[in-house]
Write an enzyme that holds these catalytic residues in place. Structure first.
Site: not given
Length: 549
Positions: A305, A380, A414
Site C-alpha cells: 500500500e 479501499k 490493508c
C-alpha cells in the site's frame, strides 16, 4: 451390489459393507470361548492392495459364500473370469499374507445410456459385465465385500479410496453404485424408504451399508424400486449412490495454450521506503523488483500500500493533506508505466495502492495490471481514522472479484481485510487468492492485520498474500516509520503447511517472497476438508449480501 449369477437360483443383491451381527452377552461369556481367547495368538497382518487375478477365485468364493450365504453364495468362476477379461483394471483386492480378504468389482458405463431407473441385473449383464464401455464416463460399483474376520481393519474404506483414485486417474465423471439398505427391514411398516434414508443421513439411525457409504463421501441420488426384487431385507428397495470426481475434465484431449493453471506462482515485494530524487528513479526501483519476480516465472507480483510514498517528499509541503494530493498527480504516469512492465515482463502486477484525486475527492485505490494489457481497480472501502484526519480520504463504493489468466482473485487494501464480510462476499464469487497490500507503522498494527488475514484464509478456504513496506521516510508527515513481515498464508488442513504459512519474510528487511499455490487443493478442501467453512454455513439462519448503489 451382488445379483443373479449362472447356475444359482434365488440369488439376491448384496453389499459387503454389511456389518456382522453382534453377539449377545451370554454368548460372549461362554467359558469355552474364554479359554480359546487366552490361547489365541496375536493376529499380525501384511496387507497389499492390488488387482484381482483369476487365481484368486478360491479366496473370492470363500468370502462370498460366507458374506452372501443367505443369498446363494459366490459368483461362478466364469463370471469373475468375464469381469477380469473385460475390465481387469477395475477389479481390485486386498491380500493379507498371500490370501485375498477384501474385493471391489466395477465396470465403466456411459451413464446417460442407462439413467437412474436401471436394474442391477441389466447394468451388470448378470455379473458378466458385457455392458462394460471403456469409452464411458462413469465407474459403476458392482460389488464390494470383506472377509468377516477382517472387518475391524476398515478394508472397505481402503477399497473405496482406491476406487476414487481409479476414477480420478481414468478421468471419469463419477462413481455410481446401487446400495442395499438392510436396516430398513425393521422400519418398513413405520416409514417410507425416503424417510428412513433421511434419518440415516441425519445420524438418527444407523444402516450397516448406507451409513458406511455416506461416510465415504457418497450422496444419495434417488431411491430405486425393484432394483433387486428378491432382496427381502430391503423389500426390493435400494439407494442409487454417487461420488463426484471434482477433478474431472470433460475435454481431456484438447490441450490448449493459455488454459488456467493448477499451480500458481506468486511474488510479494517487501518494499523499503527510501528518498528518491524523481519519478524516474522510483520507477527504476520498481522495475528492478518486477524483473526479479518475473525471473522466477511468477504469475503475480504484489506491491505494498502507498508504495509511491517517497514521491510525497518532492512536494516539499509540511501539510500531509497537500502532500498526498501531490502524490496523486503521478497516478496516470504510474499506471501507464506499471501496465508496460506487466506486459513486457509477463507478470500480473497488483500495484499496491496509490491515491486518486478526482472531483475534489481523495480515494485510496489498488490497480490490477494484467499481463494481457488490460487493467482493473479496487478502491479501499474502509478508511482508518488516521487516513481521514490527516488526508481526508473517502471510501470506495464497490467490491469485485477479478478474472485473470490463472483464475479469480480479490484485492483488499490493508484495513479492509479486518472486516470478514468482504472476503466472504468475494469467496462466494469464486475467489481463490486474496491479495492484501498494507502499510503499518508498528508491530501491534501489523499483527492485527496479519491475524485477520490468516483468519480470512481459513474462513474462506483461499490463499491470502500480504505485503507492506519497511524503512523510513524523513520529511513525510504521517508516513515516517514502517513495520512489515510479508507472508503468503494458506488454509489450515492436512494438505497445507501445518502452520498455514506457505512463506514468510524476515521482519523489516527488504526482500521478495516467492511461493507456489496449488489451486486444486482448494477444490478438494471445499468438498473433503476436515471442516468445510463455506459448505457448512447455516444459510437457513443468516445471509450476507452487498448493497446495490
Amino acid at each position: 451390489m451382488h445379483k443373479v449369477k449362472k447356475r444359482r437360483k434365488g440369488k439376491k443383491a448384496a453389499h459387503a459393507g454389511q456389518a456382522p451381527r453382534a453377539q449377545s452377552a451370554s454368548q460372549i461369556l461362554v467359558p469355552s470361548q474364554e479359554v480359546h481367547k487366552k490361547k489365541r495368538r496375536k493376529r499380525t497382518h501384511k496387507l497389499v492392495l492390488r488387482h484381482l487375478l483369476l487365481d484368486d477365485y478360491d479366496d473370492v468364493q470363500s468370502i462370498m459364500d460366507r458374506v452372501y450365504a443367505h443369498m446363494g453364495g459366490a459368483w461362478t468362476r466364469e463370471q469373475i473370469a468375464s469381469q477380469l477379461e473385460r475390465f481387469p483394471e477395475g477389479q481390485i483386492c486386498i491380500e493379507n499374507k498371500g490370501r485375498v480378504v477384501a474385493v471391489a468389482l466395477s465396470l465403466i458405463v456411459q451413464y446417460a445410456d442407462w439413467g437412474d431407473k436401471h436394474t442391477y441385473a441389466d447394468i451388470t449383464a448378470n455379473g458378466y459385465i458385457t455392458t462394460h464401455n471403456p469409452d464411458g464416463d462413469t465407474l459403476y460399483g458392482i460389488d464390494l465385500f470383506v472377509d468377516p474376520d477382517f472387518r475391524d481393519l476398515r478394508l472397505g474404506r481402503r477399497l473405496y479410496d482406491a476406487r476414487k483414485e481409479m476414477c480420478e486417474n481414468m478421468n471419469l465423471r463419477a462413481i455410481v453404485a446401487g446400495g442395499r439398505i438392510p436396516g430398513y427391514k425393521a422400519y418398513c411398516g413405520k416409514m417410507t424408504p425416503r424417510q428412513y434414508i433421511e434419518l440415516v443421513k441425519n445420524k438418527e439411525l444407523h444402516d450397516p451399508v448406507l451409513s458406511f457409504q455416506l461416510a465415504n463421501d457418497f450422496h444419495v441420488r434417488r431411491v430405486i424400486t425393484d432394483y433387486e426384487p428378491l432382496d427381502r431385507e430391503t423389500r426390493g428397495y435400494a439407494t442409487l449412490l454417487e461420488w463426484i470426481n471434482i477433478n474431472y475434465d470433460d475435454k481431456p484431449g484438447l490441450v490448449q495454450v493459455g488454459q488456467p493453471k493448477e499451480v500458481v506462482r506468486v511474488g510479494a515485494v517487501q518494499w523499503q521506503m527510501r528518498p528518491v530524487a524523481s519519478f524516474a528513479e522510483l520507477m527504476r526501483q520498481i522495475e528492478f523488483f518486477v524483473d526479479a519476480v518475473a525471473g522466477y516465472k511468477a504469475d503475480f507480483m504484489l506491491l505494498p500500500e502507498f508504495f509511491g510514498a517517497p514521491l510525497m517528499a518532492l512536494a516539499n509541503d509540511p501539510d500531509p493533506a497537500l502532500a498526498v494530493r501531490h502524490l496523486a498527480e503521478y497516478g496516470a504516469s504510474m499506471r501507464e508505466e506499471l501496465q508496460r512492465l506487466a506486459v513486457s515482463y509477463n507478470v500480473n502486477i497488483i500495484a499496491g495502492s496509490m491515491p486518486e484525486y478526482e472531483d475534489m475527492e481523495l480515494r485510496n485505490v489498488a490497480y490490477l495490471m494484467r499481463r494481457d494489457g488490460t487493467s482493473d481497480a479496487q478502491y479501499k472501502l474502509h478508511i482508518t481514522p488516521d487516513e481521514k484526519s490527516y488526508w481526508g480520504v473517502k471510501g470506495g463504493d464497490f467490491l469485485k472479484v477479478f478474472n485473470t489468466d490463472i483464475g479469480r482473485i480479490g484485492i483488499l487494501i490493508c484495513y479492509d481485510v479486518e472486516f470478514p464480510e468482504l472476503p466472504r462476499l468475494l469467496a462466494d464469487q469464486g475467489m481463490q487468492v486474496l491479495f492484501v497490500p498494507y502499510w503499518t507503522d508498528t508491530k501491534n498494527a501489523y499483527l492485527r492485520l496479519r491475524h485477520c488475514a490468516q483468519a480470512r484464509a481459513i474462513e474462506n478456504e483461499c490463499y491470502v498474500v500480504i505485503t507492506g513496506s519497511v524503512g523510513n521516510l524523513p520529511n513525510v508527515e504521517n508516513m515516517d516509520i514502517q513495520y512489515s513481515q510479508a507472508a503468503i498464508l494458506t488454509p489450515s488442513d492436512f494438505s497445507f503447511p501445518h502452520d498455514g504459512v506457505a512463506a514468510e519474510a524476515t521482519p523489516n528487511t527488504e526482500t521478495v517472497l516467492i511461493a507456489d499455490l496449488d489451486l486444486s487443493l482448494l477444490r478438494d478442501l471445499h468438498v473433503r476438508g476436515s471442516v468445510r467453512n463455506l459448505k457448512d454455513r447455516r444459510l437457513d439462519l443468516y445471509d450476507l449480501s452487498l448493497q446495490k448503489r
